[in-house]
Write an enzyme that holds these catalytic residues in place. Structure first.
Site, PDB file in Angstrom:
ATOM      1  N   GLN A 194       1.071  -0.596  -0.175  1.00  0.00           N
ATOM      2  CA  GLN A 194      -0.126   0.088   0.637  1.00  0.00           C
ATOM      3  C   GLN A 194       1.067   1.496   0.259  1.00  0.00           C
ATOM      4  O   GLN A 194       1.783   1.449   0.789  1.00  0.00           O
ATOM      5  CB  GLN A 194      -1.075   0.257   1.260  1.00  0.00           C
ATOM      6  CG  GLN A 194      -1.997   0.595   0.874  1.00  0.00           C
ATOM      7  CD  GLN A 194      -2.953   1.492   2.028  1.00  0.00           C
ATOM      8  OE1 GLN A 194      -2.343   1.821   3.135  1.00  0.00           O
ATOM      9  NE2 GLN A 194      -4.375   1.114   2.184  1.00  0.00           N
TER      10      GLN A 194
ATOM     11  N   TYR B 292      -5.937  10.904   4.343  1.00  0.00           N
ATOM     12  CA  TYR B 292      -4.376  11.731   3.278  1.00  0.00           C
ATOM     13  C   TYR B 292      -4.493  11.858   2.250  1.00  0.00           C
ATOM     14  O   TYR B 292      -5.354  12.098   1.816  1.00  0.00           O
ATOM     15  CB  TYR B 292      -3.675   9.630   3.226  1.00  0.00           C
ATOM     16  CG  TYR B 292      -3.568   9.513   4.883  1.00  0.00           C
ATOM     17  CD1 TYR B 292      -3.509  10.040   6.251  1.00  0.00           C
ATOM     18  CD2 TYR B 292      -4.460   7.897   5.342  1.00  0.00           C
ATOM     19  CE1 TYR B 292      -3.350   9.637   7.475  1.00  0.00           C
ATOM     20  CE2 TYR B 292      -3.945   7.702   6.556  1.00  0.00           C
ATOM     21  CZ  TYR B 292      -3.501   8.398   7.218  1.00  0.00           C
ATOM     22  OH  TYR B 292      -3.875   7.456   8.638  1.00  0.00           O
TER      23      TYR B 292
ATOM     24  N   ARG C 155      -7.131   2.074  -2.874  1.00  0.00           N
ATOM     25  CA  ARG C 155      -8.571   1.948  -1.462  1.00  0.00           C
ATOM     26  C   ARG C 155      -8.796   3.714  -1.446  1.00  0.00           C
ATOM     27  O   ARG C 155      -8.805   4.794  -1.178  1.00  0.00           O
ATOM     28  CB  ARG C 155      -7.817   1.770  -0.396  1.00  0.00           C
ATOM     29  CG  ARG C 155      -8.587   1.645   0.754  1.00  0.00           C
ATOM     30  CD  ARG C 155      -8.084   1.300   1.813  1.00  0.00           C
ATOM     31  NE  ARG C 155      -8.789   0.215   2.693  1.00  0.00           N
ATOM     32  CZ  ARG C 155      -9.068  -0.529   4.250  1.00  0.00           C
ATOM     33  NH1 ARG C 155      -8.320   0.428   4.995  1.00  0.00           N
ATOM     34  NH2 ARG C 155      -9.446  -1.341   4.490  1.00  0.00           N
TER      35      ARG C 155
ATOM     36  N   GLY D 261     -10.116  -7.018   9.508  1.00  0.00           N
ATOM     37  CA  GLY D 261      -8.756  -6.399   9.843  1.00  0.00           C
ATOM     38  C   GLY D 261      -8.732  -6.911  10.746  1.00  0.00           C
ATOM     39  O   GLY D 261      -7.506  -7.645  10.893  1.00  0.00           O
ATOM     40  N   ARG D 262      -9.098  -5.777  11.632  1.00  0.00           N
ATOM     41  CA  ARG D 262      -8.709  -6.492  13.232  1.00  0.00           C
ATOM     42  C   ARG D 262      -8.746  -8.469  13.607  1.00  0.00           C
ATOM     43  O   ARG D 262      -7.837  -8.278  13.690  1.00  0.00           O
ATOM     44  CB  ARG D 262      -9.778  -5.779  14.398  1.00  0.00           C
ATOM     45  CG  ARG D 262      -8.431  -4.504  14.533  1.00  0.00           C
ATOM     46  CD  ARG D 262      -9.415  -3.620  15.526  1.00  0.00           C
ATOM     47  NE  ARG D 262     -10.658  -3.383  14.441  1.00  0.00           N
ATOM     48  CZ  ARG D 262     -11.693  -2.352  14.725  1.00  0.00           C
ATOM     49  NH1 ARG D 262     -10.836  -1.342  15.773  1.00  0.00           N
ATOM     50  NH2 ARG D 262     -12.288  -1.227  13.496  1.00  0.00           N
TER      51      ARG D 262
END
Length: 366
Positions: free
Chosen positions: A100, A186, A233, A322-323
């Site tokens: 990424q 971002y 993404r 994810g987690r």
């Protein structure tokens, strides 16, 4: 129903063994000095190589692109060599891994970027946003971000070139492809979202203009490594890091259409995932599916049942967990066999060493 998660799928020229994605998660364990990926990170990703696709943690494309202490880069020869250890380890276990590529823009502090002033689409400070810096201890020190300066046309050309080189570096490091981080507030997101961009030139104003920077970055990277090795993404409905869009459905349907024109391999949509967050509108998912013809990944509050159901419905092709991947290195096997899932220790998510990174065991039936 669960079988939907375990069908193979074509991603560009790659055949993936299942539809379970390990999405990018910052863990802040790169070796210092130099922000270099290391053997510990190689073991972490190799343990999770049973995912159909691993997207490695956000990796800054330049010293100015770094938002937080101890995150890895991909612009120096040492960093490329460090990532080669990771990709070799994942490939040895039969896995597929994308890098990424990340530039944080205004979501940083001068202490993380050599004393420089951050850059962004506009000279607008992200409100109520903190980042962590290396304060000389093992504990990250949290500080407020500062006001960035608006990027000039020369800055824009320079950063586009940095993305292009980072894509080449990722392939040199052995990655199977790259994901452009255009989400979560971002730099790319700071151009896309209306409330973070007050430019009056061809990079601001209407959504077509606000998507121009992203489009130029993708064109440059596709020229370097091929569009079939690029994913993107997006985070249409989040307000992470102070970045908000006034018309997210219209803006991000347009973004999906632009990505379709570029023929990128996939779109990866990060859904809002706090406990009482609203669901992503089904109408939006259908509109993205209508304008974008590649692989669509969603990540958010999915469990195996909800993910499999969404794949069967046709609105998406792969699902990110994810987690759950943090404490369950063998997550696909646990899902397949209905084994219980372990829970992660939130205190060891960022920084530190092996504890909370590579010491979560695979499930063994007693």
């Amino acid at each position: 129903m669960k079988n939907a998660l375990f069908q193979t799928i074509q991603l560009g020229k790659l055949t993936l063994k299942n539809r379970i994605v390990m999405p990018p998660m910052t863990r802040s364990r790169a070796s210092q000095p130099g922000n270099v990926a290391n053997q510990m990170m190689a073991e972490y990703y190799a343990q999770r190589a049973s995912a159909g696709l691993i997207i490695a943690e956000g990796t800054q494309i330049s010293p100015m692109g770094q938002g937080y202490a101890w995150t890895p880069g991909i612009y120096s020869s040492a960093q490329i060599a460090g990532w080669k250890k990771v990709t070799d380890a994942v490939h040895a276990k039969g896995g597929t891994i994308f890098a990424q590529l990340w530039h944080v823009g205004r979501v940083t502090h001068p202490d993380n970027i050599g004393g420089m002033q951050p850059i962004s689409s506009s000279a607008m400070k992200a409100e109520n946003v903190k980042v962590f810096i290396d304060n000389g201890t093992d504990e990250a020190g949290f500080v407020d971000v500062v006001e960035p300066r608006e990027m000039t046309k020369t800055d824009i050309k320079h950063v586009v070139a940095e993305y292009r080189q980072a894509a080449l570096n990722a392939i040199e490091a052995g990655f199977d492809g790259i994901e452009l981080h255009a989400a979560n507030g971002y730099l790319i997101n700071q151009f896309i979202d209306s409330e973070a961009n007050n430019r009056t030139d061809e990079y601001g104003g209407c959504i077509e203009n606000r998507l121009r920077f992203m489009s130029e970055v993708i064109a440059a990277m596709a020229d370097a490594i091929g569009a079939d090795r690029i994913g993107v993404r997006l985070a249409p409905f989040t307000s992470l890091n102070g970045t908000v869009d006034a018309t997210p459905v219209a803006s991000y349907t347009s973004a999906a259409a632009v990505l379709n024109n570029h023929k990128v391999a996939y779109i990866h949509i990060a859904e809002v995932d706090w406990d009482d967050a609203p669901e992503t509108p089904v109408a939006f998912k259908l509109s993205v599916r209508a304008v974008y013809h590649g692989v669509i990944i969603y990540a958010g509050r999915y469990n195996d049942e909800k993910g499999a159901k969404a794949i069967k419905s046709g609105v998406m092709d792969m699902v990110g967990f994810g987690r759950p991947f943090i404490a369950n290195p063998d997550l696909p096997n646990r899902i397949k066999n209905n084994y219980p899932l372990a829970t992660h220790n939130p205190d060891t998510l960022f920084g530190g060493a092996e504890a909370g990174l590579i010491d979560y065991p695979e499930y063994t039936a007693s």
